[in-house]
Design a protein around this motif. Structure first.
Motif, PDB file in Angstrom:
ATOM      1  N   ARG A 107     -32.693  -1.995   9.212  1.00  0.00           N
ATOM      2  CA  ARG A 107     -33.104  -3.056   8.288  1.00  0.00           C
ATOM      3  C   ARG A 107     -34.464  -2.801   7.665  1.00  0.00           C
ATOM      4  N   ILE A 108     -35.350  -2.073   8.391  1.00  0.00           N
ATOM      5  CA  ILE A 108     -36.672  -1.803   7.801  1.00  0.00           C
ATOM      6  C   ILE A 108     -36.738  -0.415   7.171  1.00  0.00           C
ATOM      7  N   SER A 109     -35.635   0.349   7.230  1.00  0.00           N
ATOM      8  CA  SER A 109     -35.664   1.708   6.702  1.00  0.00           C
ATOM      9  C   SER A 109     -35.712   1.686   5.172  1.00  0.00           C
ATOM     10  N   PRO A 110     -36.154   2.815   4.572  1.00  0.00           N
ATOM     11  CA  PRO A 110     -36.197   2.845   3.099  1.00  0.00           C
ATOM     12  C   PRO A 110     -34.833   3.125   2.461  1.00  0.00           C
ATOM     13  N   GLU A 142     -33.068  -9.357  15.003  1.00  0.00           N
ATOM     14  CA  GLU A 142     -33.904 -10.309  14.283  1.00  0.00           C
ATOM     15  C   GLU A 142     -35.212 -10.590  15.017  1.00  0.00           C
ATOM     16  N   ALA A 143     -35.172 -10.584  16.355  1.00  0.00           N
ATOM     17  CA  ALA A 143     -36.409 -10.777  17.120  1.00  0.00           C
ATOM     18  C   ALA A 143     -37.369  -9.613  16.866  1.00  0.00           C
ATOM     19  N   ILE A 144     -36.835  -8.381  16.849  1.00  0.00           N
ATOM     20  CA  ILE A 144     -37.689  -7.217  16.608  1.00  0.00           C
ATOM     21  C   ILE A 144     -38.224  -7.246  15.172  1.00  0.00           C
ATOM     22  N   ARG A 145     -37.368  -7.670  14.244  1.00  0.00           N
ATOM     23  CA  ARG A 145     -37.832  -7.765  12.863  1.00  0.00           C
ATOM     24  C   ARG A 145     -38.967  -8.789  12.728  1.00  0.00           C
ATOM     25  N   SER A 146     -38.883  -9.860  13.487  1.00  0.00           N
ATOM     26  CA  SER A 146     -39.995 -10.820  13.453  1.00  0.00           C
ATOM     27  C   SER A 146     -41.249 -10.164  14.031  1.00  0.00           C
ATOM     28  N   VAL A 174     -41.904  -6.936  13.760  1.00  0.00           N
ATOM     29  CA  VAL A 174     -42.368  -6.013  12.717  1.00  0.00           C
ATOM     30  C   VAL A 174     -43.242  -6.771  11.714  1.00  0.00           C
ATOM     31  N   ASN A 175     -42.878  -8.021  11.453  1.00  0.00           N
ATOM     32  CA  ASN A 175     -43.680  -8.814  10.514  1.00  0.00           C
ATOM     33  C   ASN A 175     -45.075  -9.134  11.039  1.00  0.00           C
ATOM     34  N   THR A 176     -45.303  -8.974  12.350  1.00  0.00           N
ATOM     35  CA  THR A 176     -46.658  -9.196  12.865  1.00  0.00           C
ATOM     36  C   THR A 176     -47.540  -7.957  12.679  1.00  0.00           C
ATOM     37  N   VAL A 177     -46.923  -6.826  12.306  1.00  0.00           N
ATOM     38  CA  VAL A 177     -47.697  -5.590  12.116  1.00  0.00           C
ATOM     39  C   VAL A 177     -48.160  -5.523  10.667  1.00  0.00           C
ATOM     40  N   PRO A 178     -49.490  -5.460  10.435  1.00  0.00           N
ATOM     41  CA  PRO A 178     -49.972  -5.437   9.049  1.00  0.00           C
ATOM     42  C   PRO A 178     -49.427  -4.228   8.285  1.00  0.00           C
ATOM     43  N   LEU A 179     -49.194  -4.422   6.996  1.00  0.00           N
ATOM     44  CA  LEU A 179     -48.655  -3.364   6.139  1.00  0.00           C
ATOM     45  C   LEU A 179     -49.534  -2.108   6.192  1.00  0.00           C
ATOM     46  N   GLY A 180     -50.838  -2.328   6.341  1.00  0.00           N
ATOM     47  CA  GLY A 180     -51.778  -1.205   6.369  1.00  0.00           C
ATOM     48  C   GLY A 180     -51.482  -0.191   7.469  1.00  0.00           C
ATOM     49  N   GLN A 181     -50.892  -0.648   8.575  1.00  0.00           N
ATOM     50  CA  GLN A 181     -50.556   0.270   9.667  1.00  0.00           C
ATOM     51  C   GLN A 181     -49.519   1.284   9.206  1.00  0.00           C
ATOM     52  N   ALA A 182     -48.508   0.807   8.476  1.00  0.00           N
ATOM     53  CA  ALA A 182     -47.469   1.705   7.971  1.00  0.00           C
ATOM     54  C   ALA A 182     -48.056   2.629   6.903  1.00  0.00           C
ATOM     55  N   GLU A 183     -48.952   2.083   6.063  1.00  0.00           N
ATOM     56  CA  GLU A 183     -49.550   2.909   5.013  1.00  0.00           C
ATOM     57  C   GLU A 183     -50.406   4.008   5.615  1.00  0.00           C
ATOM     58  N   GLN A 202     -46.064  -1.602  18.270  1.00  0.00           N
ATOM     59  CA  GLN A 202     -46.782  -2.849  17.990  1.00  0.00           C
ATOM     60  C   GLN A 202     -45.820  -4.006  17.771  1.00  0.00           C
ATOM     61  N   ALA A 203     -44.691  -3.706  17.111  1.00  0.00           N
ATOM     62  CA  ALA A 203     -43.710  -4.758  16.819  1.00  0.00           C
ATOM     63  C   ALA A 203     -43.113  -5.308  18.117  1.00  0.00           C
ATOM     64  N   LEU A 204     -42.813  -4.423  19.055  1.00  0.00           N
ATOM     65  CA  LEU A 204     -42.199  -4.871  20.311  1.00  0.00           C
ATOM     66  C   LEU A 204     -43.153  -5.756  21.093  1.00  0.00           C
ATOM     67  N   ARG A 205     -44.448  -5.414  21.051  1.00  0.00           N
ATOM     68  CA  ARG A 205     -45.426  -6.272  21.725  1.00  0.00           C
ATOM     69  C   ARG A 205     -45.471  -7.652  21.083  1.00  0.00           C
ATOM     70  N   GLY A 206     -45.333  -7.673  19.764  1.00  0.00           N
ATOM     71  CA  GLY A 206     -45.335  -8.954  19.061  1.00  0.00           C
ATOM     72  C   GLY A 206     -44.018  -9.701  19.223  1.00  0.00           C
TER      73      GLY A 206
END
Lengths: 224, 241
Positions: free
Chosen positions: A42-45, A110-114, A116-125, A145-149
């Motif tokens: 779901r988060i892949s390009p 969906e829990a993991i995706r939520s 992922v939303n706690t990880v700032p975009l800057g981390q991926a950049e 980081q997403a799993l911790r969140g």
């Protein structure tokens, strides 16, 4: 009181709960693996993977679990002759684990995706900027980081899964709700205590899961 | 590095308009301009954190790949320092710097550690190596981010407003690290509001406004004798105090 205690002598209550624990344990592992893969899709390009992940989640999240579990026995085994074990009961147990895993994977995703939303975009950049492609960036930077969140929402999925393991009843697995029905049938005079036993049984299993995930989500929180 | 007729739109907004820019090896180019002038977008387009609509960007003669392994490889050659540092929050300072060399370049762990420690020492944060990013001040974090980018031994370094998120007393420590880097011959493109840095370290100043390059000059020329009215106006506003 003697009557109440005699229930435990006549019926293997602990054994029945043990089946639920086994169902929960294995379904938790498989749904976590499958859910993580779905979340990555779901988060892949890649658009087709995103589409597949979204379609999976929407189909299985919105199908009643009873239907999925019953299909395991009546459809997969009964019609399509899918056999996961030689032993009759083990086969039903595994089919139920399969059904539970497929269903809860949608919620894990969906829990993991939520998370992922706690990880700032800057981390991926930043990960992309040092030359990591999607999978390494996801594995090394985003998912940890997403799993911790996602510990708290994942804990909620696990609690739901624990209780939903009683739906395995619909898949011919002899577990606690099955035993409860049997006990009520033969000891109708003790129906209230019997309900109480099974309600308390689940409370005893589930409360530690809640406490553990709350503690873990605090301990593992990423400092920013 | 070469940018040729680069255009980008955000819906109606034409954020990059026919940008042509050539940066020679070892050159330090400072991009200044008001907010929303497209300078950050330009910087981010160079390692394709922003896509462009048309035109081309070449680094060492190689056209910027659209995606996949080739793009990842190119990004490894282009160091990037962000306004908000973006250190990996769950990894120690040392791991932040060694991650790229180990995972992207396949360097041995011990070798990467040695490289990382020497870079951290260079930017003056080697004594913080075992800490997590959140335990460091903004200035220290940004210097770690510079070390992390340098660890990939990039051909060019991009700085996207590296001091804009810092407390005033921490700006200099970061600028000092950048000046040192510039003196060592690193090719740099720096988007900044720090005119002092532009004066001290830039070979060329580019002034952007409304998605266009309005003026290009040496720092000396630009600050003492700006040609365009928009540059005069901009400098008047910021140098008045």
């Amino acid at each position: 009181m003697d009557n109440f205690l005699s229930l435990f002598e006549t019926y293997d209550v602990a054994g029945a709960f043990w089946v639920n624990i086994q169902l929960t344990f294995w379904a938790a592992i498989w749904s976590f693996i499958l859910g993580t893969i779905l979340a990555l899709m779901r988060i892949s390009p890649i658009a087709s993977l995103q589409w597949f992940g979204a379609a999976y989640v929407n189909i299985f999240r919105n199908t009643p679990l009873t239907v999925i579990i019953a299909f395991g026995v009546l459809g997969l085994w009964g019609q399509l002759n899918v056999v996961l074990a030689e032993d009759f009961q083990v086969n039903f147990l595994r089919l139920a684990i399969l059904g539970l895993s497929i269903y809860h994977a949608a919620f894990v995703c969906e829990a993991i995706r939520s998370g992922v939303n706690t990880v700032p975009l800057g981390q991926a950049e930043a990960a992309r900027a040092i030359g990591l492609s999607f999978l390494p960036a996801a594995r090394l930077i985003i998912l940890p980081q997403a799993l911790r969140g996602a510990v708290a929402p994942l804990g909620n999925v696990l609690i739901a899964l624990t209780k939903n393991s009683t739906v395995a009843f619909a898949g011919s697995v002899i577990e606690s709700s099955n035993l409860m029905k049997e006990m009520i049938e033969f000891r109708g005079d003790l129906v209230i205590p019997i309900f109480f036993i099974f309600a308390m049984g689940f409370v005893i299993i589930v409360v530690p899961i809640g406490l553990l995930t709350t503690w873990l989500s605090r301990k593992l929180a990423v400092a920013r | 590095m070469l940018l040729k007729n680069v255009n980008k739109h955000y819906g109606e907004l034409h954020v990059l308009q026919n940008i042509n820019l050539e940066v020679a090896r070892g050159e330090v180019v400072v991009v200044i301009g008001p907010s929303g002038s497209g300078k950050s977008t330009l910087c981010r387009a160079i390692n394709r954190l922003e896509t462009i609509d048309d035109g081309e960007i070449r680094i060492d003669g190689v056209k910027l790949p659209a995606e996949g392994k080739a793009l990842a490889k190119l990004r490894a050659d282009v160091g990037m320092v962000f306004q908000s540092f973006n250190l990996f929050a769950h990894k120690s300072i040392l791991e932040n710097v060694t991650l790229g060399p180990i995972k992207v370049k396949g360097m041995k762990s011990a070798e990467a550690k040695e490289l990382a420690m020497s870079l951290l020492k260079r930017v003056g944060v080697d004594n913080q190596a075992q800490k997590l990013p959140a335990q460091l001040s903004g200035g220290q974090q940004q210097r770690v981010a510079i070390a992390r980018a340098l660890a990939m031994q990039p051909k060019v370094m991009l700085f996207d407003e590296p001091t804009s998120a810092l407390d005033p007393e921490m700006i200099n420590e970061v600028l000092d690290a950048m000046v040192t880097l510039a003196k060592e011959g690193m090719t740099m493109i720096v988007v900044t509001h720090e005119m002092g840095f532009a004066r001290k370290a830039a070979d060329r100043v580019i002034f952007m406004d409304g998605g266009q390059i309005v003026e290009e000059a040496t720092p000396e020329e630009f600050f003492t004798n700006p040609q365009s009215n928009r540059a005069k106006d901009f400098l008047g506003k910021i140098l008045a105090h």
